[in-house]
Motif scaffolding. Structure first.
Motif, mmCIF file in Angstrom:
data_model
loop_
_atom_site.group_PDB
_atom_site.id
_atom_site.type_symbol
_atom_site.label_atom_id
_atom_site.label_comp_id
_atom_site.label_asym_id
_atom_site.label_seq_id
_atom_site.Cartn_x
_atom_site.Cartn_y
_atom_site.Cartn_z
ATOM 1 N N LYS A 270 4.889 1.492 -5.099
ATOM 2 C CA LYS A 270 4.114 0.344 -5.045
ATOM 3 C C LYS A 270 4.375 -0.725 -6.311
ATOM 4 C CE LYS A 270 0.123 2.074 -4.845
ATOM 5 N NZ LYS A 270 0.572 3.531 -5.134
ATOM 6 N N ALA B 6 0.667 -1.159 0.058
ATOM 7 C CA ALA B 6 0.076 0.003 0.006
ATOM 8 C C ALA B 6 0.832 1.203 -0.153
ATOM 9 C CB ALA B 6 -1.043 0.275 1.149
ATOM 10 N N ALA C 128 3.854 -0.772 3.789
ATOM 11 C CA ALA C 128 3.494 0.478 3.343
ATOM 12 C C ALA C 128 4.910 1.195 2.679
ATOM 13 C CB ALA C 128 2.853 1.378 4.277
ATOM 14 N N ARG D 15 -3.671 4.170 8.470
ATOM 15 C CA ARG D 15 -4.584 4.998 7.536
ATOM 16 C C ARG D 15 -5.093 4.407 6.224
ATOM 17 N NH1 ARG D 15 -5.708 10.357 8.290
ATOM 18 N NH2 ARG D 15 -4.351 11.370 10.098
ATOM 19 N N LEU D 16 -4.915 2.863 6.298
ATOM 20 C CA LEU D 16 -5.290 1.928 5.313
ATOM 21 C C LEU D 16 -7.085 2.369 5.236
ATOM 22 C CD1 LEU D 16 -3.200 -1.145 5.493
ATOM 23 C CD2 LEU D 16 -3.348 0.529 3.441
ATOM 24 N N LYS E 289 0.730 5.593 8.221
ATOM 25 C CA LYS E 289 0.433 4.946 6.945
ATOM 26 C C LYS E 289 -0.339 3.699 7.211
ATOM 27 C CE LYS E 289 4.220 6.875 4.004
ATOM 28 N NZ LYS E 289 5.436 6.512 3.465
ATOM 29 N N ARG F 279 -9.771 0.497 3.524
ATOM 30 C CA ARG F 279 -9.362 -0.924 3.045
ATOM 31 C C ARG F 279 -8.774 -1.561 3.949
ATOM 32 N NH1 ARG F 279 -8.528 3.188 -0.372
ATOM 33 N NH2 ARG F 279 -8.527 2.873 -2.574
ATOM 34 N N TYR F 280 -9.296 -1.431 5.357
ATOM 35 C CA TYR F 280 -8.926 -2.135 6.426
ATOM 36 C C TYR F 280 -9.217 -3.522 6.236
ATOM 37 C CZ TYR F 280 -8.880 -3.775 11.258
ATOM 38 O OH TYR F 280 -8.598 -4.452 12.411
ATOM 39 N N THR G 100 -2.654 -1.890 -3.440
ATOM 40 C CA THR G 100 -3.765 -0.838 -3.406
ATOM 41 C C THR G 100 -3.294 0.439 -3.048
ATOM 42 O OG1 THR G 100 -5.702 -0.778 -1.804
ATOM 43 C CG2 THR G 100 -3.878 -1.238 -0.881
ATOM 44 N N GLN G 101 -4.182 1.578 -3.207
ATOM 45 C CA GLN G 101 -3.832 2.853 -3.054
ATOM 46 C C GLN G 101 -4.061 3.145 -1.627
ATOM 47 O OE1 GLN G 101 -2.692 4.733 -5.424
ATOM 48 N NE2 GLN G 101 -3.022 6.776 -4.367
ATOM 49 N N LEU G 102 -3.224 3.798 -1.057
ATOM 50 C CA LEU G 102 -3.431 4.652 0.292
ATOM 51 C C LEU G 102 -3.640 6.148 -0.095
ATOM 52 C CD1 LEU G 102 -3.072 4.677 3.219
ATOM 53 C CD2 LEU G 102 -0.829 4.811 2.989
ATOM 54 N N ASP G 103 -4.551 6.653 0.323
ATOM 55 C CA ASP G 103 -4.846 8.076 0.394
ATOM 56 C C ASP G 103 -3.573 8.794 0.737
ATOM 57 O OD1 ASP G 103 -7.544 7.516 -0.604
ATOM 58 O OD2 ASP G 103 -8.431 7.679 1.439
#
Length: 279
Positions: free
Chosen positions: A45, A38, A218, A202-203, A199, A206-207, A182-185
Motif C-alpha cells: 500500500k 487498501a 486493493a 472485505r473492506l 479483498k 471501512r465500507y 487504509t488497512q484491510l484485515d
C-alpha cells in the motif's frame, strides 16, 4: 448549433496514476475525487502510494503526503532509494559504491526541486488534515493511513462513516485529488485466503470510505509460479465508481528500491543494485 463536447484530454492539474497498466483503466484521477488504497500489512500500500507521490511531484504538480507509520526521514529515504535505484539500507548505512553515491546525490538534487510537502504526525485529526491541505493549492493529497485519524467522542460504530464524511468534505468543490491508504484485515485461519474480489468486499467496517470513493485499489504482493522471470509483482484489483466494472493490473515490484515499475521488454536486464552487491 450543437455544443462542443468537453475535451477528453486531461488538464495539467489532473493526477495520473503511476503504472501504465493502471493508466489504461483509469487515465487520470478527477479533481475533487476520493480514492482508497487498501490491503493487509506489507502488501504494497505505502509503496504504491509513494510511487504515486513521486510520479505526481516529478511532473511538477503540488503534492502533500501526510503520514503516521514512519518518520519523515524514513519516508524521505524511501523516496531517494526509489529515485536513485539504490537500497534504502545502503543509504542508511552509507554503504554505496561511487556509482551509487553519484545516483543518490543526483536524486537528492532532483527531489529538492519537486513541489512536495511531507508531514508526519503520530495521530491525525480531520481538522489537522484540513488545515494542512489548505496551506497550498495542492493537486494531490495522500493520507497514509486512515487508521491513525483520531475522532474523540465518536463511538467506534460511527468512526468510519465520520472519517469518510470528513474527508469528502475536505475535497468537496476543490481541485485537489485526495487518496487515502487504509488497512484491510488480513486472511486468518477461520477465513482462509482472499481472492482479489473478496479483498474488495472485505473492506467491511471501512465500507463507508470505499463506498464514497470513486476508485478503490486493493493491493497485494505475490510471486507468480507461472512466470518466475517476473519475480515479485504488485497486484492491483481496481473497482471504478464502486458499482462499475473492475479490472486487474500488475507492476514489477523492486522492493530493494522501495518502488514498483511498469513491466517492460527490459525487465530481465541487469539490476544495478544486484551488480553493486555482487561486486
Amino acid at each position: 448549433m450543437s455544443e462542443t463536447p468537453p475535451s477528453t484530454v486531461p488538464s495539467d492539474r489532473r493526477v495520473r496514476l503511476p503504472y501504465r497498466s493502471l493508466r489504461d483503466m483509469v487515465p487520470f484521477l478527477e479533481e475533487g475525487s476520493l480514492t482508497t488504497i487498501a490491503g493487509p500489512t506489507g502488501e504494497g500500500k505505502t509503496t504504491f502510494a509513494l510511487d504515486l507521490v513521486r510520479h505526481t511531484a516529478a511532473a511538477g504538480q503540488r503534492t502533500l503526503y501526510l503520514h503516521s507509520s514512519q518518520s519523515e526521514d524514513g519516508i524521505r529515504v524511501r523516496l531517494l532509494a526509489a529515485e536513485a535505484e539504490v537500497s534504502n539500507t545502503q543509504i542508511r548505512t552509507n554503504d554505496l559504491d561511487p556509482q551509487g553515491q553519484q545516483r543518490l546525490d543526483e536524486a537528492r538534487q532532483t527531489v529538492e526541486t519537486w513541489p512536495l510537502d511531507l508531514r508526519h504526525r503520530s495521530v491525525w485529526t480531520l481538522e489537522g488534515i484540513e488545515n494542512d491541505s489548505r496551506r497550498n493549492d495542492y493537486d494531490l493529497i495522500v493520507i497514509d493511513d486512515t487508521d491513525q485519524i483520531s475522532l474523540p467522542g465518536v463511538p467506534l460504530s460511527e468512526r468510519f462513516s465520520h472519517i469518510s464524511a470528513g474527508l469528502r468534505e475536505i475535497v468537496a468543490g476543490e481541485s485537489s485529488v485526495l487518496v487515502t491508504v487504509t488497512q484491510l484485515d488480513p486472511p486468518n485461519e477461520s477465513t482462509g485466503g482472499f481472492s482479489d474480489e473478496e479483498k474488495l468486499r472485505r473492506l467491511g467496517h471501512r465500507y463507508p470510505l470505499a463506498q464514497d470513493s470513486s476508485l478503490v485499489v486493493a493491493t497485494g504482493l505475490n510471486a507468480s509460479p507461472f512466470r518466475p522471470e517476473r519475480g515479485l509483482t504488485l497486484s492491483m484489483h481496481v473497482a471504478k465508481n464502486r458499482h462499475g466494472a473492475t479490472g486487474r493490473a500488475e507492476a514489477k515490484a523492486e522492493m530493494h528500491f522501495c518502488r514498483c515499475v511498469d513491466f517492460t521488454d527490459e525487465e530481465n536486464s541487469s539490476d544495478p543494485w544486484q551488480q553493486s552487491v555482487l561486486g
